[in-house]
Scaffold this motif. Structure first.
Motif, PDB file in Angstrom:
ATOM      1  N   ALA A 105     130.429 115.737  49.172  1.00  0.00           N
ATOM      2  CA  ALA A 105     130.332 116.891  48.632  1.00  0.00           C
ATOM      3  C   ALA A 105     130.447 118.040  49.548  1.00  0.00           C
ATOM      4  O   ALA A 105     130.539 119.360  48.984  1.00  0.00           O
ATOM      5  N   ARG A 108     133.470 120.471  48.784  1.00  0.00           N
ATOM      6  CA  ARG A 108     133.848 120.748  47.348  1.00  0.00           C
ATOM      7  C   ARG A 108     133.817 122.364  46.985  1.00  0.00           C
ATOM      8  O   ARG A 108     134.476 122.778  46.079  1.00  0.00           O
ATOM      9  N   PRO A 132     136.307 114.765  44.224  1.00  0.00           N
ATOM     10  CA  PRO A 132     135.186 115.123  43.144  1.00  0.00           C
ATOM     11  C   PRO A 132     134.318 114.099  43.189  1.00  0.00           C
ATOM     12  O   PRO A 132     134.213 112.959  43.599  1.00  0.00           O
ATOM     13  N   GLY A 133     132.800 114.646  42.855  1.00  0.00           N
ATOM     14  CA  GLY A 133     131.857 113.635  42.787  1.00  0.00           C
ATOM     15  C   GLY A 133     131.823 112.918  41.242  1.00  0.00           C
ATOM     16  O   GLY A 133     132.855 113.232  40.421  1.00  0.00           O
ATOM     17  N   TYR A 135     129.812 111.876  38.725  1.00  0.00           N
ATOM     18  CA  TYR A 135     129.374 112.662  37.384  1.00  0.00           C
ATOM     19  C   TYR A 135     130.324 113.831  37.055  1.00  0.00           C
ATOM     20  O   TYR A 135     130.833 113.906  35.828  1.00  0.00           O
ATOM     21  N   ALA A 136     130.710 114.551  38.114  1.00  0.00           N
ATOM     22  CA  ALA A 136     131.606 115.670  37.961  1.00  0.00           C
ATOM     23  C   ALA A 136     133.084 115.335  37.353  1.00  0.00           C
ATOM     24  O   ALA A 136     133.689 116.267  36.572  1.00  0.00           O
ATOM     25  N   THR A 137     133.415 114.024  37.840  1.00  0.00           N
ATOM     26  CA  THR A 137     134.730 113.615  37.213  1.00  0.00           C
ATOM     27  C   THR A 137     134.595 113.476  35.862  1.00  0.00           C
ATOM     28  O   THR A 137     135.354 113.666  34.725  1.00  0.00           O
ATOM     29  N   HIS A 192     126.568 118.901  40.901  1.00  0.00           N
ATOM     30  CA  HIS A 192     127.607 118.508  40.054  1.00  0.00           C
ATOM     31  C   HIS A 192     127.662 119.474  39.067  1.00  0.00           C
ATOM     32  O   HIS A 192     128.941 119.848  38.343  1.00  0.00           O
ATOM     33  N   GLU A 195     129.554 122.180  40.772  1.00  0.00           N
ATOM     34  CA  GLU A 195     130.709 121.769  41.067  1.00  0.00           C
ATOM     35  C   GLU A 195     131.895 122.015  39.683  1.00  0.00           C
ATOM     36  O   GLU A 195     132.656 122.618  39.796  1.00  0.00           O
TER      37      GLU A 195
END
Ligand SMILES: NC(=O)C1=CN([C@@H]2O[C@H](COP(=O)(O)OP(=O)(O)OC[C@H]3O[C@@H](n4cnc5c(N)ncnc54)[C@H](OP(=O)(O)O)[C@@H]3O)[C@@H](O)[C@H]2O)C=CC1
Ligand SMILES: CC(=O)N[C@@H](CCC(=O)OP(=O)(O)O)C(=O)O
Length: 316
Positions: A105, A108, A132-133, A135-137, A192, A195
């Protein structure tokens, strides 16, 4: 970054024995141009690298300066958060043009780095890429087709397998604690959440949970729409955005973690609108170690070298 087709592209992988590092090794093993030349692990130093059969390779320990001096064309940083900078500083000090893909991270939110979820951006010619992370994806794939028409904050409920917590022992990968259990953590302001809010410019609220399965993420997202929509209109927006992206499947039924474990793509589905047509629930499932990490790191690297984005990613 252009390259001559006859020349292999040398690759260093830092964090090579971690969950994500292992997946990257498997993917790199199928790559026709990227050649893994350095696999860094302190704990596995001297052991043969399993899963990489293209040449004989042993895990090595290497300082950030040694990595920089190796002048590799491509460097994947798959280290726990907070450790990337020492490598980046050494690489920058040598004014190296190495492409760096950082899976942590750490960059980011850094404007001098290029944040790239490959289906939503184009990485060509970037040399500092922030991945990207996981969960963020899943959240971004669920929200991106609708961002212009979202009203207020979107609310996301995510459940991850415990490999999401890495190998460093914690409550989130403690199998005794996880047995017959579901653990909510970081009830607000998870990284996230910030993010996704930042990169989609849409307010997002997110609560992560961890469960006793090893790999996979299930993300359920509630979205208020500015105007009523029909289900057909909603699904059409998703199909249109992802139509040229074979890793993203859009379907009407609810995607399950079991559908996606060990798979390189993500599934978005289960679309449900309430009677007003203004409240939508959408689900996304992906493998946190693959589409949530290693697969899109490889997509980003492929794009950075002007290769086919899906080179070495078997998605059939
Ligand atoms: N797990 C997941 O689902 C996802 C992870 N990510 C991110 O990817 C990165 C890697 O995650 P993951 O593979 O799960 O992590 P792991 O805990 O499984 O692996 C960490 C790796 O880093 C190395 N390492 C640990 N501490 C140090 C240190 N102080 N100096 C040098 N090397 C170190 C370890 O090797 P050794 O100790 O042998 O040197 C190991 O190879 C993290 O930033 C994570 O946030 C992103 C998306 C999803
Ligand atoms: C279950 C679990 O602990 N998941 C991790 C997310 C893994 C990931 O994507 O990490 P980075 O953003 O650090 O790259 C977490 O919530 O911190």
């Amino acid at each position: 970054m252009s390259h001559s087709n006859s020349q292999p592209i040398s690759v260093a992988l830092i964090g090579a024995r971690g969950y994500v590092g292992e997946e990257l090794i498997r993917l790199l093993n199928q790559h026709p141009v990227f050649e893994l030349a350095l696999a860094v692990s302190r704990s596995k130093q001297g052991q043969a690298v399993n899963g990489y059969s293209n040449n004989t390779l042993y895990y090595q320990d290497a300082t950030p300066a040694q990595v920089a001096e190796g002048n590799y064309d491509l460097i994947f940083l798959a280290l726990p958060n907070g450790l990337a900078q020492s490598y980046v500083t050494e690489i920058d000090r040598l004014s190296s043009q190495s492409v760096i893909v950082d899976l942590s991270a750490d960059y980011r939110f850094d404007k001098s780095w290029y944040y790239s979820l490959p289906e939503l951006s184009q990485t060509t010619d970037q040399i500092r890429i922030s991945n990207p992370g996981c969960y963020a994806t899943a959240m971004q794939l669920s929200l991106a087709p609708l961002t212009p028409v979202i009203d207020g904050a979107a609310h996301c409920f995510g459940v991850s397998g415990y490999s999401g917590a890495g190998t460093n022992p914690s409550d989130k990968n403690n199998l005794e604690l996880l047995k017959d259990n579901l653990i909510p953590y970081q009830l607000s302001e998870h990284l996230h959440e910030k993010e996704v809010s930042h990169h989609l410019d849409t307010d997002v609220k997110f609560t992560p949970h961890v469960a006793s399965f090893f790999r996979g993420i299930s993300m359920t997202t509630h979205i208020s729409l500015q105007q009523p929509m029909t289900l057909e209109e909603v699904i059409e927006k998703f199909k249109k955005l992802y139509q040229h992206h074979p890793l993203i499947e859009v379907r009407e039924t609810i995607p399950l973690v079991k559908d996606i474990q060990g798979k390189v793509g993500a599934i978005v589905g289960g679309f449900k609108l309430d009677k007003s047509g203004c409240h939508l629930v959408v689900c996304c499932a992906l493998d946190n170690l693959l589409k949530g990490a290693a697969v899109q790191a490889l997509q980003n690297a492929n794009q950075a070298f002007n290769l086919n984005s899906l080179e070495a990613i078997n998605y059939d």
